[in-house]
Design a protein around this motif. Structure first.
Motif, PDB file in Angstrom:
ATOM      1  N   UNK A  22      -5.468  55.649  29.399  1.00  0.00           N
ATOM      2  CA  UNK A  22      -4.008  55.686  29.278  1.00  0.00           C
ATOM      3  C   UNK A  22      -3.403  54.329  29.606  1.00  0.00           C
ATOM      4  N   UNK A  23      -4.000  53.643  30.557  1.00  0.00           N
ATOM      5  CA  UNK A  23      -3.524  52.304  30.916  1.00  0.00           C
ATOM      6  C   UNK A  23      -3.647  51.359  29.730  1.00  0.00           C
ATOM      7  N   UNK A  24      -4.760  51.448  29.012  1.00  0.00           N
ATOM      8  CA  UNK A  24      -4.943  50.613  27.827  1.00  0.00           C
ATOM      9  C   UNK A  24      -3.897  50.949  26.771  1.00  0.00           C
ATOM     10  N   UNK A  25      -3.679  52.244  26.533  1.00  0.00           N
ATOM     11  CA  UNK A  25      -2.697  52.651  25.537  1.00  0.00           C
ATOM     12  C   UNK A  25      -1.294  52.157  25.849  1.00  0.00           C
ATOM     13  N   UNK A  26      -0.894  52.262  27.119  1.00  0.00           N
ATOM     14  CA  UNK A  26       0.449  51.818  27.487  1.00  0.00           C
ATOM     15  C   UNK A  26       0.574  50.306  27.443  1.00  0.00           C
ATOM     16  N   UNK A  27      -0.490  49.584  27.761  1.00  0.00           N
ATOM     17  CA  UNK A  27      -0.434  48.122  27.730  1.00  0.00           C
ATOM     18  C   UNK A  27      -0.289  47.601  26.312  1.00  0.00           C
ATOM     19  N   UNK A  28      -0.938  48.252  25.352  1.00  0.00           N
ATOM     20  CA  UNK A  28      -0.887  47.758  23.981  1.00  0.00           C
ATOM     21  C   UNK A  28       0.482  47.958  23.334  1.00  0.00           C
ATOM     22  N   UNK A  29       1.321  48.830  23.901  1.00  0.00           N
ATOM     23  CA  UNK A  29       2.684  48.962  23.376  1.00  0.00           C
ATOM     24  C   UNK A  29       3.410  47.628  23.483  1.00  0.00           C
ATOM     25  N   UNK A  30       3.175  46.911  24.567  1.00  0.00           N
ATOM     26  CA  UNK A  30       3.782  45.593  24.717  1.00  0.00           C
ATOM     27  C   UNK A  30       3.350  44.633  23.621  1.00  0.00           C
ATOM     28  N   UNK A  31       2.136  44.804  23.124  1.00  0.00           N
ATOM     29  CA  UNK A  31       1.658  43.961  22.028  1.00  0.00           C
ATOM     30  C   UNK A  31       2.456  44.220  20.761  1.00  0.00           C
ATOM     31  N   UNK A  32       2.697  45.486  20.448  1.00  0.00           N
ATOM     32  CA  UNK A  32       3.494  45.820  19.264  1.00  0.00           C
ATOM     33  C   UNK A  32       4.881  45.207  19.355  1.00  0.00           C
ATOM     34  N   UNK A  33       5.486  45.295  20.533  1.00  0.00           N
ATOM     35  CA  UNK A  33       6.822  44.725  20.722  1.00  0.00           C
ATOM     36  C   UNK A  33       6.776  43.206  20.594  1.00  0.00           C
ATOM     37  N   UNK A  34       5.778  42.576  21.188  1.00  0.00           N
ATOM     38  CA  UNK A  34       5.663  41.117  21.139  1.00  0.00           C
ATOM     39  C   UNK A  34       5.468  40.617  19.713  1.00  0.00           C
ATOM     40  N   UNK A  56       6.359  42.153  16.943  1.00  0.00           N
ATOM     41  CA  UNK A  56       7.605  42.367  16.211  1.00  0.00           C
ATOM     42  C   UNK A  56       8.629  41.291  16.536  1.00  0.00           C
ATOM     43  N   UNK A  57       8.714  40.930  17.807  1.00  0.00           N
ATOM     44  CA  UNK A  57       9.636  39.863  18.201  1.00  0.00           C
ATOM     45  C   UNK A  57       9.279  38.545  17.524  1.00  0.00           C
ATOM     46  N   UNK A  58       8.005  38.218  17.509  1.00  0.00           N
ATOM     47  CA  UNK A  58       7.578  36.971  16.881  1.00  0.00           C
ATOM     48  C   UNK A  58       7.920  36.952  15.390  1.00  0.00           C
ATOM     49  N   UNK A  59       7.763  38.103  14.736  1.00  0.00           N
ATOM     50  CA  UNK A  59       8.021  38.163  13.299  1.00  0.00           C
ATOM     51  C   UNK A  59       9.503  38.063  12.971  1.00  0.00           C
ATOM     52  N   UNK A  60      10.359  38.538  13.854  1.00  0.00           N
ATOM     53  CA  UNK A  60      11.793  38.577  13.552  1.00  0.00           C
ATOM     54  C   UNK A  60      12.572  37.400  14.132  1.00  0.00           C
ATOM     55  N   UNK A  61      11.973  36.645  15.045  1.00  0.00           N
ATOM     56  CA  UNK A  61      12.711  35.565  15.689  1.00  0.00           C
ATOM     57  C   UNK A  61      12.414  34.188  15.106  1.00  0.00           C
ATOM     58  N   UNK A  90       3.486  46.540  15.083  1.00  0.00           N
ATOM     59  CA  UNK A  90       4.493  45.504  15.303  1.00  0.00           C
ATOM     60  C   UNK A  90       4.888  44.801  14.026  1.00  0.00           C
ATOM     61  N   UNK A  91       3.907  44.537  13.164  1.00  0.00           N
ATOM     62  CA  UNK A  91       4.196  43.871  11.898  1.00  0.00           C
ATOM     63  C   UNK A  91       4.986  44.773  10.954  1.00  0.00           C
ATOM     64  N   UNK A  92       4.744  46.071  11.022  1.00  0.00           N
ATOM     65  CA  UNK A  92       5.412  47.006  10.113  1.00  0.00           C
ATOM     66  C   UNK A  92       6.796  47.414  10.605  1.00  0.00           C
ATOM     67  N   UNK A  93       7.157  47.055  11.820  1.00  0.00           N
ATOM     68  CA  UNK A  93       8.433  47.489  12.400  1.00  0.00           C
ATOM     69  C   UNK A  93       9.523  46.445  12.159  1.00  0.00           C
ATOM     70  N   UNK A  94      10.743  46.884  11.868  1.00  0.00           N
ATOM     71  CA  UNK A  94      11.822  45.934  11.597  1.00  0.00           C
ATOM     72  C   UNK A  94      12.357  45.231  12.837  1.00  0.00           C
ATOM     73  N   UNK A  95      12.135  45.818  14.025  1.00  0.00           N
ATOM     74  CA  UNK A  95      12.613  45.204  15.258  1.00  0.00           C
ATOM     75  C   UNK A  95      11.775  45.706  16.425  1.00  0.00           C
ATOM     76  N   UNK A  96      12.043  45.137  17.603  1.00  0.00           N
ATOM     77  CA  UNK A  96      11.234  45.465  18.778  1.00  0.00           C
ATOM     78  C   UNK A  96      11.388  46.921  19.200  1.00  0.00           C
TER      79      UNK A  96
END
Length: 200
Positions: free
Chosen positions: A13-25, A27-32, A108-114
């Motif tokens: 579960x710790x791994x799963x929750x940590x990787x959410x931050x990767x998706x957000x990061x 997405x931020x890189x792609x949109x900023x 993260x790449x498929x999402x329009x925003x964070x």
């Protein structure tokens, strides 16, 4: 005894929750705009994604070490595990982190925003709740048992229990590795295709 039972599930579960931050990061890189700048530079194109994956896997390892330290502090013990079994358990955790990270990168790449990236990655936290992390599969309703048994988290959890606590692994080891390799390949292909096709 219950501490020993739940710790493997908590590690995943710790791994799963940590990787959410990767998706957000991602997405931020792609949109900023920083990715657009990287595209104009003479760098290996996949290196951007690989950098995210390596960074996320290291974060997952650090998080798992922290949770494991807390588990030891509250009474978790693995007295029967050999050094080789500890090494195999660590290798499985790293492989699982790599697989989920590639999936998170694709999200993260498929999402329009964070915010959308964070929401789309929520199954990485919810799936462990539908696994054998907190209760045995055989104690669940009969119609639900196949769902819990053959999703990615349960075979990995049961394999960790077998390696660290000496319980029966059965075919869970092969299923865990197959899930990890399959998800990693799927995530890699999805991420690279999305990255190469979507300039944003």
């Amino acid at each position: 005894a219950y501490i020993a039972y739940v710790v493997p599930g908590l590690l995943l579960m710790t791994i799963g929750s940590t990787t959410i931050g990767t998706a957000v990061s991602v997405s931020n890189d792609m949109t900023e705009g920083i990715i657009a700048r990287f595209r104009t530079m003479a760098i290996h194109r996949p290196s951007v994604l690989i950098g995210h994956v390596l960074g996320s896997v290291l974060q997952c390892v650090a998080s798992v070490v922290l949770v494991a330290a807390i588990a030891l502090a509250i009474g978790f013990r693995s007295t029967d595990a050999t050094p080789l079994e500890w090494l195999a358990a660590f290798a499985l955790l790293v492989l699982f982190a790599t697989a989920l990270t590639w999936i998170a990168v694709g999200m993260g790449l498929a999402s329009p925003n964070a915010e959308a990236a964070s929401n789309s990655a929520m199954p990485l936290i919810l799936l462990p709740l539908l696994s054998s992390a907190f209760t045995p599969v055989h104690s669940m309703p009969g119609w639900f048992q196949p769902i819990a048994q053959y999703q990615p988290f349960t075979p990995a959890i049961e394999t960790l229990r077998g390696l660290l606590l000496g319980t029966e692994i059965g075919n869970n080891g092969w299923l865990a590795v197959a899930w990890c390799v399959g998800l990693a390949v799927l995530g890699y292909l999805w991420s690279t295709a999305k990255f190469n096709a979507d300039p944003k």
